[in-house]
Design a protein around this motif. Sequence first.
Motif, short mmCIF file in Angstrom:
data_model
loop_
_atom_site.label_atom_id
_atom_site.label_comp_id
_atom_site.label_asym_id
_atom_site.label_seq_id
_atom_site.Cartn_x
_atom_site.Cartn_y
_atom_site.Cartn_z
N GLU A 1 -70.16 35.23 81.18
CA GLU A 1 -70.00 34.93 82.44
C GLU A 1 -71.11 35.22 83.12
O GLU A 1 -71.46 34.88 84.28
CB GLU A 1 -68.71 34.66 83.24
CG GLU A 1 -67.84 34.40 82.80
CD GLU A 1 -67.76 32.53 82.41
OE1 GLU A 1 -68.35 32.10 83.01
OE2 GLU A 1 -68.05 32.44 81.31
N ASP A 2 -71.62 36.66 83.18
CA ASP A 2 -72.35 37.28 84.07
C ASP A 2 -73.62 36.21 83.79
O ASP A 2 -74.62 36.17 82.38
CB ASP A 2 -72.85 38.75 83.61
CG ASP A 2 -71.32 39.25 83.71
OD1 ASP A 2 -70.34 39.29 84.69
OD2 ASP A 2 -70.97 40.61 83.30
N ALA A 3 -74.42 36.20 84.82
CA ALA A 3 -75.63 36.00 84.45
C ALA A 3 -76.55 37.14 84.48
O ALA A 3 -77.57 37.48 85.35
CB ALA A 3 -76.89 34.63 85.69
N ASN A 4 -76.95 37.42 83.49
CA ASN A 4 -78.42 38.77 83.01
C ASN A 4 -78.81 38.65 81.33
O ASN A 4 -78.42 37.28 80.52
CB ASN A 4 -77.21 39.82 83.11
CG ASN A 4 -75.93 40.23 81.98
OD1 ASN A 4 -76.30 39.00 80.85
ND2 ASN A 4 -75.21 40.48 82.32
N ALA A 5 -79.50 39.62 80.85
CA ALA A 5 -79.73 39.34 79.87
C ALA A 5 -79.75 39.04 78.39
O ALA A 5 -79.36 38.02 77.67
CB ALA A 5 -80.92 40.61 79.62
N SER A 6 -77.89 39.71 78.48
CA SER A 6 -76.96 39.49 77.69
C SER A 6 -77.25 37.81 78.10
O SER A 6 -77.05 37.03 76.88
CB SER A 6 -75.79 40.41 77.69
OG SER A 6 -74.70 40.07 76.56
#
Length: 254
Positions: free
Chosen positions: A222-227
């Motif tokens: 759910e995180d809006a990051n590089a992953s």
Amino acid sequence: MSSGVAARRDAKKLVRSPSGLRMVPEHRAFGSPFGLEEPQWVPDKECPRCMQCDAKFDFITRKHHCRRCGKCFCDRCCSQKVPLRRMCFVDPVRQCAECALVSHREAEFYDKQLKVLLSGATFLVTFGNSEKSETVVCRLSNNQRCLILDGDNRHEIEVAHISTVQILTEGFTPGEKDTYTHTSLLGIQPTLEGSARATGMFLQYTVPGVEGVTQLRLMAGEDANASRRQAAAWLAAMHKVPWAAKLLYESRDQ
């Protein structure tokens, strides 16, 4: 899988053929499912003329064999040297115009989608009807024969045993209109419409020795990051596999 088995699976050797140098799997059983065998060349005595333009071969008009189809052509009809990854050639090889076009089209899969799939991405995976998910890195094996899930445990799913692939898009669940379903990885590639964004994948596959169909669901975090961005790119590449597989398999006769 033990390190010894993994090493044998990825081992390659350099071989020389009439068409050029090839870097091939040391063990045929571990070769890519997309691989092509070198064709038998049409014997010189059976082709006095170019098989494309009908020009007669002589001391000036030389004869050339296309490395992909094995047919005979004059220099004008077989002048392109194009990478032919499916036959594992180290360098670009001579191909006729028709075969060169197919090889160029296949290059998109090898140069773009395949690299992303081999690199892998992080997902939350749920097996069967379990409510518990675990974090895994999912990637395509180096020989393109298996999907590998590395987490608390390691799982390998043979691509040939996958029966259904559903690419899940934001806001929908399996079975709804914005889920894109492929019956095996040889299904026809639909297009993600509008701003639809892939968020996960649902697989059904068979396991040798196990009765029935096994299923799993991969979901991006759910995180809006590089992953998450990497997971979205991996899913987009996976969405291309049915088209690529269809192209590759249909072109086996070329």
